[in-house]
Design a protein around this motif. Structure first.
Motif, PDB file in Angstrom:
ATOM      1  N   SER A 338      40.936  56.250 -41.354  1.00 61.43           N
ATOM      2  CA  SER A 338      40.605  57.573 -41.880  1.00 61.43           C
ATOM      3  C   SER A 338      40.684  58.645 -40.799  1.00 61.43           C
ATOM      4  O   SER A 338      40.470  59.820 -41.077  1.00 61.43           O
ATOM      5  CB  SER A 338      39.187  57.566 -42.480  1.00 61.43           C
ATOM      6  N   SER A 339      40.996  58.250 -39.546  1.00 65.86           N
ATOM      7  CA  SER A 339      41.082  59.207 -38.446  1.00 65.86           C
ATOM      8  C   SER A 339      42.075  58.695 -37.419  1.00 65.86           C
ATOM      9  O   SER A 339      42.477  57.511 -37.453  1.00 65.86           O
ATOM     10  CB  SER A 339      39.709  59.411 -37.798  1.00 65.86           C
ATOM     11  N   VAL A 340      42.457  59.566 -36.508  1.00 62.11           N
ATOM     12  CA  VAL A 340      43.363  59.181 -35.428  1.00 62.11           C
ATOM     13  C   VAL A 340      42.723  58.108 -34.560  1.00 62.11           C
ATOM     14  O   VAL A 340      43.381  57.153 -34.122  1.00 62.11           O
ATOM     15  CB  VAL A 340      43.747  60.411 -34.584  1.00 62.11           C
ATOM     16  N   LEU A 346      43.000  50.452 -34.168  1.00 66.66           N
ATOM     17  CA  LEU A 346      43.645  49.393 -34.938  1.00 66.66           C
ATOM     18  C   LEU A 346      44.933  48.922 -34.275  1.00 66.66           C
ATOM     19  O   LEU A 346      45.242  47.728 -34.247  1.00 66.66           O
ATOM     20  CB  LEU A 346      43.941  49.895 -36.358  1.00 66.66           C
ATOM     21  N   VAL A 347      45.676  49.876 -33.666  1.00 64.99           N
ATOM     22  CA  VAL A 347      46.983  49.549 -33.092  1.00 64.99           C
ATOM     23  C   VAL A 347      46.845  48.905 -31.710  1.00 64.99           C
ATOM     24  O   VAL A 347      47.693  48.106 -31.305  1.00 64.99           O
ATOM     25  CB  VAL A 347      47.850  50.831 -33.012  1.00 64.99           C
ATOM     26  N   GLU A 348      45.769  49.224 -31.000  1.00 65.78           N
ATOM     27  CA  GLU A 348      45.626  48.770 -29.617  1.00 65.78           C
ATOM     28  C   GLU A 348      45.679  47.247 -29.531  1.00 65.78           C
ATOM     29  O   GLU A 348      44.966  46.530 -30.229  1.00 65.78           O
ATOM     30  CB  GLU A 348      44.299  49.260 -29.031  1.00 65.78           C
ATOM     31  N   GLY A 349      46.549  46.774 -28.648  1.00 67.11           N
ATOM     32  CA  GLY A 349      46.670  45.345 -28.410  1.00 67.11           C
ATOM     33  C   GLY A 349      47.592  44.622 -29.370  1.00 67.11           C
ATOM     34  O   GLY A 349      47.863  43.429 -29.192  1.00 67.11           O
ATOM     35  N   TRP A 455      52.796  46.329 -49.904  1.00 71.93           N
ATOM     36  CA  TRP A 455      52.638  47.452 -48.976  1.00 71.93           C
ATOM     37  C   TRP A 455      53.238  47.120 -47.611  1.00 71.93           C
ATOM     38  O   TRP A 455      53.023  46.031 -47.071  1.00 71.93           O
ATOM     39  CB  TRP A 455      51.161  47.797 -48.807  1.00 71.93           C
ATOM     40  N   ARG A 456      54.004  48.081 -47.047  1.00 71.64           N
ATOM     41  CA  ARG A 456      54.530  47.972 -45.686  1.00 71.64           C
ATOM     42  C   ARG A 456      54.317  49.307 -44.984  1.00 71.64           C
ATOM     43  O   ARG A 456      54.179  50.346 -45.626  1.00 71.64           O
ATOM     44  CB  ARG A 456      56.022  47.614 -45.683  1.00 71.64           C
ATOM     45  N   ALA A 457      54.301  49.286 -43.664  1.00 74.37           N
ATOM     46  CA  ALA A 457      54.001  50.518 -42.910  1.00 74.37           C
ATOM     47  C   ALA A 457      54.784  50.531 -41.596  1.00 74.37           C
ATOM     48  O   ALA A 457      55.294  49.504 -41.142  1.00 74.37           O
ATOM     49  CB  ALA A 457      52.504  50.621 -42.643  1.00 74.37           C
ATOM     50  N   THR A 458      54.869  51.680 -41.013  1.00 74.80           N
ATOM     51  CA  THR A 458      55.371  51.843 -39.637  1.00 74.80           C
ATOM     52  C   THR A 458      54.340  52.654 -38.873  1.00 74.80           C
ATOM     53  O   THR A 458      53.614  53.457 -39.466  1.00 74.80           O
ATOM     54  CB  THR A 458      56.728  52.575 -39.612  1.00 74.80           C
ATOM     55  N   TRP A 459      54.255  52.444 -37.582  1.00 76.33           N
ATOM     56  CA  TRP A 459      53.287  53.188 -36.778  1.00 76.33           C
ATOM     57  C   TRP A 459      53.913  53.508 -35.430  1.00 76.33           C
ATOM     58  O   TRP A 459      54.686  52.738 -34.863  1.00 76.33           O
ATOM     59  CB  TRP A 459      51.977  52.394 -36.604  1.00 76.33           C
ATOM     60  N   LEU A 460      53.564  54.692 -34.911  1.00 73.57           N
ATOM     61  CA  LEU A 460      54.191  55.216 -33.705  1.00 73.57           C
ATOM     62  C   LEU A 460      53.390  54.952 -32.450  1.00 73.57           C
ATOM     63  O   LEU A 460      53.905  55.129 -31.346  1.00 73.57           O
ATOM     64  CB  LEU A 460      54.394  56.740 -33.854  1.00 73.57           C
ATOM     65  N   LEU A 461      52.127  54.569 -32.614  1.00 70.93           N
ATOM     66  CA  LEU A 461      51.270  54.427 -31.446  1.00 70.93           C
ATOM     67  C   LEU A 461      51.294  53.029 -30.857  1.00 70.93           C
ATOM     68  O   LEU A 461      50.621  52.769 -29.879  1.00 70.93           O
ATOM     69  CB  LEU A 461      49.823  54.779 -31.825  1.00 70.93           C
ATOM     70  N   SER A 462      52.066  52.145 -31.446  1.00 68.31           N
ATOM     71  CA  SER A 462      52.102  50.761 -30.946  1.00 68.31           C
ATOM     72  C   SER A 462      53.067  50.641 -29.795  1.00 68.31           C
ATOM     73  O   SER A 462      53.970  51.451 -29.609  1.00 68.31           O
ATOM     74  CB  SER A 462      52.517  49.814 -32.070  1.00 68.31           C
ATOM     75  N   THR A 463      52.877  49.598 -29.000  1.00 66.02           N
ATOM     76  CA  THR A 463      53.827  49.290 -27.935  1.00 66.02           C
ATOM     77  C   THR A 463      54.996  48.556 -28.539  1.00 66.02           C
ATOM     78  O   THR A 463      55.075  48.333 -29.728  1.00 66.02           O
ATOM     79  CB  THR A 463      53.146  48.417 -26.856  1.00 66.02           C
ATOM     80  N   GLU A 464      55.911  48.113 -27.697  1.00 63.59           N
ATOM     81  CA  GLU A 464      57.113  47.441 -28.205  1.00 63.59           C
ATOM     82  C   GLU A 464      56.730  46.204 -29.009  1.00 63.59           C
ATOM     83  O   GLU A 464      55.944  45.370 -28.582  1.00 63.59           O
ATOM     84  CB  GLU A 464      58.007  47.040 -27.028  1.00 63.59           C
ATOM     85  N   LYS A 465      57.303  46.093 -30.175  1.00 63.66           N
ATOM     86  CA  LYS A 465      56.936  45.002 -31.097  1.00 63.66           C
ATOM     87  C   LYS A 465      58.045  43.961 -31.112  1.00 63.66           C
ATOM     88  O   LYS A 465      59.223  44.248 -30.918  1.00 63.66           O
ATOM     89  CB  LYS A 465      56.702  45.531 -32.521  1.00 63.66           C
ATOM     90  N   LYS A 466      57.632  42.737 -31.404  1.00 63.15           N
ATOM     91  CA  LYS A 466      58.574  41.654 -31.573  1.00 63.15           C
ATOM     92  C   LYS A 466      58.832  41.444 -33.050  1.00 63.15           C
ATOM     93  O   LYS A 466      57.980  41.669 -33.858  1.00 63.15           O
ATOM     94  CB  LYS A 466      58.025  40.352 -30.945  1.00 63.15           C
ATOM     95  N   VAL A 467      60.020  40.988 -33.369  1.00 60.76           N
ATOM     96  CA  VAL A 467      60.376  40.665 -34.747  1.00 60.76           C
ATOM     97  C   VAL A 467      60.626  39.175 -34.828  1.00 60.76           C
ATOM     98  O   VAL A 467      61.493  38.649 -34.127  1.00 60.76           O
ATOM     99  CB  VAL A 467      61.617  41.447 -35.218  1.00 60.76           C
ATOM    100  N   LEU A 468      59.851  38.484 -35.663  1.00 59.39           N
ATOM    101  CA  LEU A 468      60.002  37.032 -35.807  1.00 59.39           C
ATOM    102  C   LEU A 468      60.799  36.720 -37.048  1.00 59.39           C
ATOM    103  O   LEU A 468      60.625  37.358 -38.047  1.00 59.39           O
ATOM    104  CB  LEU A 468      58.629  36.366 -35.886  1.00 59.39           C
TER     105      LEU A 468
END
Length: 468
Positions: A338-340, A346-349, A455-468
């Motif tokens: 509900s906030s930045v 949520l994205v951290e780590g 439901w699917r989402a994208t987020w900009l604050l995450s670090t580089e993600k892996k795709v399995l």
């Protein structure tokens, strides 16, 4: 001497499917002499082969004449290429399924007899229009229930096909019991048979959908149509046998309601038992939440991965179709933030293409999936959620998870996100080993039967993600 040796050496051989091969020999007069056909028979414990015998004289055996009569029945009622074209659990499942279908056919005859009595068949005082109205109300109730149930649970049936299959057959027994009891209470007759038909329509949706899912599991050569057609032939044969037995049974029980009810209870017990044995015989090699929970628990406690046979034998059948409240995959992102600050926390780590939120107070794990999330990502996300669930349970855990369990029991709820971040680090080492163990044990990890929302989402604050 050399000629005699050559006569005993086959010139060529042939076999049909995985049946026993037969050889072809040169006869003294220059003609070809074929061995008689052997036959291979499968039972629950394995296969054995009857060796082909040489034909007496010079006559050659043809497929149509030398093959046993039983082979013709096999061709009519079993898929082409059996047993290689179907899963190993095909025969035991189909045998028990035939037993339950026979018992259900006899029970259905008793229920139909009771319904016809209730609407006035054989009663001179009965009204045709009243009977017609009752029948129409019964059918319309069932149609409405079929639509509602398909909308409500249609997408859930694949995940727990075995459990819903068993549920459908038990509900069918309940429906037939209501039909038998309906004439005893004429004032409630219409309500009773409407309720019964509603249940039967739910049975038709759940039973038909789960049967399609099981056919996908049984078909091993892209032969779903053949497996489904032969299953229909088997069911028709069993129903025909049930019809003939019903013609003999109904005159004996029609004048004795107590005996009729006793026969119904006996057939119902046989029906439920055969259904349980049929469903328990299934060995599904894809993971749903119930099987994943069993396999992961065994892996965390003993370091070994259960194979499909062992896990399917341990899988709960009576309660497994209820949706899990502890793990939700594919939830909308707006439900968790509900906030930045919430989004950053949520994205951290999270370096995987999913975000995980753990509500320790309710022991609920909610997972947001990325647009890039594939089957292995979803499997890891589900494993991650079940690992967090294990932190609140008892039993031995690997060293890294045991330390996290102690932190969970000692720390405040506001540190839940720290635990989630730390479990990511543990899973980076644990999950590849678990995944390889699944594949080595015979599980099909390229697909799954986990319940996942859209439901699917994208987020900009995450670090580089892996795709399995």
């Amino acid at each position: 001497m050399a000629d005699a040796t050559n006569l005993n050496r086959p010139l060529c051989c042939e076999q049909f499917g995985s049946g026993a091969a037969r050889g072809c020999f040169a006869a003294a007069d220059g003609s070809l002499q074929w061995e008689a056909w052997g036959w291979r028979w499968w039972d629950f414990s394995g296969a054995f082969t009857v060796k082909p015998q040489r034909l007496a004289g010079g006559a050659g055996g043809a497929l149509g004449t030398a093959s046993p009569p039983l082979s013709s029945l096999i061709a009519v009622f079993l898929p082409q290429g059996f047993p290689d074209s179907v899963s190993p659990d095909y025969l035991p499942y189909q045998l028990w399924d035939s037993v339950q279908a026979f018992a259900s056919s006899l029970s259905g005859s008793l229920a139909t007899h009771a319904v016809l009595l209730g609407i006035g068949v054989g009663n001179a005082k009965a009204s045709v229009s009243a009977a017609t109205a009752t029948w129409l109300v019964k059918d319309s109730t069932g149609m409405l229930g079929r639509i509602i149930f398909a909308w409500w649970k249609g997408s859930k049936l694949d995940c727990n096909a075995k459990q819903w299959r068993l549920f459908a057959d038990i509900l069918n027994d309940v429906a037939m019991f209501l039909e038998i009891m309906a004439p005893i209470y004429p004032i409630f007759f219409t309500i009773t048979i409407c309720t019964s038909n509603l249940a039967k329509c739910i049975v038709s949706v759940a039973g038909g959908a789960t049967r399609a899912a099981l056919t996908m599991h049984q078909a091993r050569r892209n032969n779903m149509a053949d497996v489904s057609a032969k299953d229909s032939s088997q069911e028709t044969l069993v129903n025909l046998a049930g019809l003939l037995v019903s013609l003999l049974m109904l005159p004996l029980v029609s004048d004795c309601p107590g005996f009729s009810l006793g026969c119904f209870f006996f057939l119902t017990a046989l029906h439920i038992y055969a259904n349980y044995r049929a469903v328990r015989a299934l060995v599904i090699e894809t993971l749903n939440e119930g099987r994943l929970r069993l396999v992961l628990k065994h892996f965390l406690q003993r370091g070994e991965v259960l194979g499909p046979t062992s896990a399917n034998q341990m899988e709960p059948l009576w309660t497994g179709f209820w949706p899990s409240q502890s793990l939700s995959l594919g939830v909308p992102l707006h439900r968790l933030t509900s906030s930045v600050f919430d989004l950053q926390q949520l994205v951290e780590g999270h370096q995987e293409p999913y975000l995980l939120h753990w509500d320790l107070s309710q022991n609920q794990v909610q997972v947001v999936l990325s647009q890039m999330a594939g089957p292995e990502t979803i499997l890891r996300a589900a494993t991650h959620g079940l690992v967090l669930e294990a932190l609140q349970g008892d039993g031995p855990l690997p060293r890294g998870l045991e330390e996290l369990r102690n932190q969970v029991r000692a720390g405040p709820e506001k540190d839940n996100w720290v635990i989630v971040r730390d479990t990511h680090q543990v899973l980076d080492k644990l999950f590849p080993k678990f995944l390889k163990g699944l594949q080595d044990a015979g599980w099909k990890t390229e697909k799954h039967q986990l319940e996942v929302d859209e439901w699917r989402a994208t987020w900009l604050l995450s670090t580089e993600k892996k795709v399995l």
